[in-house]
Structure formats: structure tokens, C-alpha cells
Design a protein around this motif. Structure first.
Motif, mmCIF file in Angstrom:
data_model
loop_
_atom_site.group_PDB
_atom_site.id
_atom_site.type_symbol
_atom_site.label_atom_id
_atom_site.label_comp_id
_atom_site.label_asym_id
_atom_site.label_seq_id
_atom_site.Cartn_x
_atom_site.Cartn_y
_atom_site.Cartn_z
ATOM 1 N N THR A 168 9.324 51.393 65.878
ATOM 2 C CA THR A 168 9.070 49.955 65.807
ATOM 3 C C THR A 168 10.356 49.208 65.465
ATOM 4 O O THR A 168 11.158 49.659 64.646
ATOM 5 C CB THR A 168 7.988 49.625 64.764
ATOM 6 N N VAL A 169 10.519 48.068 66.095
ATOM 7 C CA VAL A 169 11.689 47.227 65.892
ATOM 8 C C VAL A 169 11.246 45.762 65.951
ATOM 9 O O VAL A 169 10.321 45.413 66.687
ATOM 10 C CB VAL A 169 12.795 47.527 66.939
ATOM 11 N N CYS A 170 11.897 44.933 65.160
ATOM 12 C CA CYS A 170 11.578 43.513 65.139
ATOM 13 C C CYS A 170 12.872 42.698 65.127
ATOM 14 O O CYS A 170 13.474 42.497 64.079
ATOM 15 C CB CYS A 170 10.736 43.181 63.905
ATOM 16 N N PRO A 171 13.318 42.249 66.296
ATOM 17 C CA PRO A 171 14.472 41.355 66.325
ATOM 18 C C PRO A 171 14.017 39.930 66.008
ATOM 19 O O PRO A 171 12.953 39.504 66.451
ATOM 20 C CB PRO A 171 14.978 41.474 67.760
ATOM 21 N N GLU A 215 9.422 50.398 58.938
ATOM 22 C CA GLU A 215 8.555 49.708 57.972
ATOM 23 C C GLU A 215 9.000 48.271 57.724
ATOM 24 O O GLU A 215 8.178 47.374 57.566
ATOM 25 C CB GLU A 215 8.510 50.467 56.632
ATOM 26 N N ARG A 216 10.322 48.042 57.686
ATOM 27 C CA ARG A 216 10.809 46.675 57.476
ATOM 28 C C ARG A 216 10.437 45.789 58.664
ATOM 29 O O ARG A 216 10.121 44.619 58.489
ATOM 30 C CB ARG A 216 12.318 46.673 57.243
ATOM 31 N N ALA A 217 10.455 46.342 59.866
ATOM 32 C CA ALA A 217 10.062 45.586 61.059
ATOM 33 C C ALA A 217 8.594 45.180 60.960
ATOM 34 O O ALA A 217 8.235 44.032 61.235
ATOM 35 C CB ALA A 217 10.299 46.416 62.314
ATOM 36 N N GLU A 218 7.753 46.108 60.552
ATOM 37 C CA GLU A 218 6.320 45.823 60.404
ATOM 38 C C GLU A 218 6.082 44.781 59.314
ATOM 39 O O GLU A 218 5.252 43.885 59.462
ATOM 40 C CB GLU A 218 5.568 47.116 60.106
ATOM 41 N N PHE A 219 6.825 44.861 58.208
ATOM 42 C CA PHE A 219 6.714 43.915 57.105
ATOM 43 C C PHE A 219 7.070 42.502 57.564
ATOM 44 O O PHE A 219 6.331 41.547 57.315
ATOM 45 C CB PHE A 219 7.627 44.362 55.959
ATOM 46 N N VAL A 220 8.197 42.368 58.250
ATOM 47 C CA VAL A 220 8.642 41.049 58.724
ATOM 48 C C VAL A 220 7.640 40.468 59.715
ATOM 49 O O VAL A 220 7.249 39.300 59.616
ATOM 50 C CB VAL A 220 10.059 41.135 59.341
ATOM 51 N N LYS A 223 8.102 45.077 68.323
ATOM 52 C CA LYS A 223 8.246 45.802 69.576
ATOM 53 C C LYS A 223 8.381 47.288 69.286
ATOM 54 O O LYS A 223 8.522 47.687 68.134
ATOM 55 C CB LYS A 223 9.496 45.317 70.326
ATOM 56 N N GLN A 224 8.338 48.090 70.335
ATOM 57 C CA GLN A 224 8.543 49.532 70.206
ATOM 58 C C GLN A 224 9.580 49.991 71.207
ATOM 59 O O GLN A 224 9.603 49.521 72.353
ATOM 60 C CB GLN A 224 7.250 50.301 70.446
ATOM 61 N N THR A 225 10.419 50.922 70.772
ATOM 62 C CA THR A 225 11.376 51.516 71.688
ATOM 63 C C THR A 225 10.637 52.523 72.561
ATOM 64 O O THR A 225 9.478 52.854 72.307
ATOM 65 C CB THR A 225 12.497 52.243 70.924
ATOM 66 N N ILE A 256 21.581 33.086 62.993
ATOM 67 C CA ILE A 256 21.999 34.465 62.790
ATOM 68 C C ILE A 256 20.941 35.407 63.365
ATOM 69 O O ILE A 256 19.767 35.330 62.994
ATOM 70 C CB ILE A 256 22.184 34.776 61.281
ATOM 71 N N ASP A 257 21.360 36.282 64.273
ATOM 72 C CA ASP A 257 20.459 37.286 64.832
ATOM 73 C C ASP A 257 20.335 38.454 63.862
ATOM 74 O O ASP A 257 21.336 38.927 63.304
ATOM 75 C CB ASP A 257 20.987 37.797 66.176
ATOM 76 N N CYS A 258 19.114 38.917 63.675
ATOM 77 C CA CYS A 258 18.821 40.028 62.772
ATOM 78 C C CYS A 258 17.928 41.023 63.494
ATOM 79 O O CYS A 258 17.208 40.651 64.421
ATOM 80 C CB CYS A 258 18.081 39.534 61.529
ATOM 81 N N VAL A 259 17.969 42.273 63.046
ATOM 82 C CA VAL A 259 17.070 43.280 63.605
ATOM 83 C C VAL A 259 16.605 44.197 62.475
ATOM 84 O O VAL A 259 17.400 44.700 61.695
ATOM 85 C CB VAL A 259 17.728 44.074 64.764
ATOM 86 N N ALA A 260 15.277 44.325 62.377
ATOM 87 C CA ALA A 260 14.662 45.195 61.373
ATOM 88 C C ALA A 260 13.989 46.356 62.100
ATOM 89 O O ALA A 260 13.455 46.187 63.199
ATOM 90 C CB ALA A 260 13.641 44.419 60.554
ATOM 91 N N TRP A 261 13.996 47.524 61.475
ATOM 92 C CA TRP A 261 13.434 48.732 62.076
ATOM 93 C C TRP A 261 12.338 49.310 61.196
ATOM 94 O O TRP A 261 12.315 49.107 60.004
ATOM 95 C CB TRP A 261 14.528 49.786 62.262
#
Length: 146
Positions: free
Chosen positions: A27-30, A57-62, A20-22, A50-55
Motif C-alpha cells: 500500500t502507498v499513499c502519495p 501502515e502510514r499510508a493506510e493511516f493517512v 493505492k497498491q503497487t 510539497i509532494d509526500c509519499v507514505a507506505w
């Protein structure tokens, strides 16, 4: 004063990660992972979600390399926040702020696994591909320094 807030988890994705994008364009990936936990009383296992959130480059990788049901290693920090929902009730959230995400070796994947034709990462692990591509020189025991 010393402080430590570090979480290491290995679990399975409960759904396909969605990038997703803010409103500012970040970029963000919950995502959520299921992590097994031993239960002493029952002599079995239980599962925590467990809820996680990546932002960024890590969000894009996941989002690019992981799918529902696939194992993932997550290293990050616990983060708590609160918000007010649409009904006006205050809600509290605790999630892992992902600093690192990585592949976990899957015993069911062959050493020569290649990415699928459609580019999906269902069976592709670049660490396995790199290790099998490298050539190693045979060394005898008497050549070892120990």
C-alpha cells in the motif's frame, strides 16, 4: 562522516489522500501538502506545495484519517528520483518519504469531538478524546516537590 536528512512539516492537504497498491501488493499513499512560508521582501506569506509519499501502515493511516484542507504533521526524509515519461523526456521528482504522520490540533474543533456517524475523521482527534476521557486528581501546591 555525519549525515542528516530529516524534514518536519506542518501543512494542509491539497486533496483527499488516495490509497493505492503497487503491483506487488504494497500500500502507498502519495499526497501533497500546502505549507506557508514567510516572504521578507513582500512582507507577507507565500505557499509551497510539497509532494509526500507514505507506505504501508502510514499510508493506510493517512488515507483513513485525513481529508483535503485538514492540517497534518509530516516527519520524513527528502528523496529524489528520476523517471522517463511517455514522451521520452527525463523527469526529476523530489518528495518527502514519510516516516511519521500525525494530527495537528485544530482550534476550531471542540474538546469533546467524536467521529462522525459515517466513521469519517473530519473532526475526530484521538489524542483529544483520550485526554478528555482521562480523570486527573487535584494536587495542591504544597504537595509538589518543587
Amino acid at each position: 562522516m555525519a549525515r542528516l536528512n530529516k524534514v518536519h512539516l506542518i501543512g494542509y492537504l491539497t486533496a483527499d489522500p488516495e490509497l493505492k497498491q503497487t503491483s506487488a501488493g504494497t500500500t502507498v499513499c502519495p499526497f501533497s501538502i500546502a505549507v506557508n512560508r514567510k516572504t521578507v521582501r513582500e512582507g507577507g506569506q507565500s505557499c509551497d506545495f510539497i509532494d509526500c509519499v507514505a507506505w504501508r501502515e502510514r499510508a493506510e493511516f493517512v488515507a483513513k484519517y485525513f481529508k483535503k484542507g485538514k492540517p497534518i504533521l509530516v516527519i520524513g526524509e527528502l528523496q529524489s528520483r528520476s523517471y522517463t515519461d511517455k514522451q521520452g523526456a527525463k523527469r526529476y521528482v523530489t518528495e518527502v518519504f514519510v516516516n511519521e504522520a500525525d494530527f495537528v490540533e485544530n482550534k476550531g474543533v471542540s474538546d469533546n469531538a467524536k467521529p462522525a456517524e459515517d466513521g469519517s475523521a473530519d473532526s475526530y482527534n484521538p489524542y483529544v478524546a483520550a485526554a478528555t476521557a482521562a480523570e486527573f486528581e487535584e494536587v495542591s501546591d504544597d504537595q509538589l516537590p518543587f
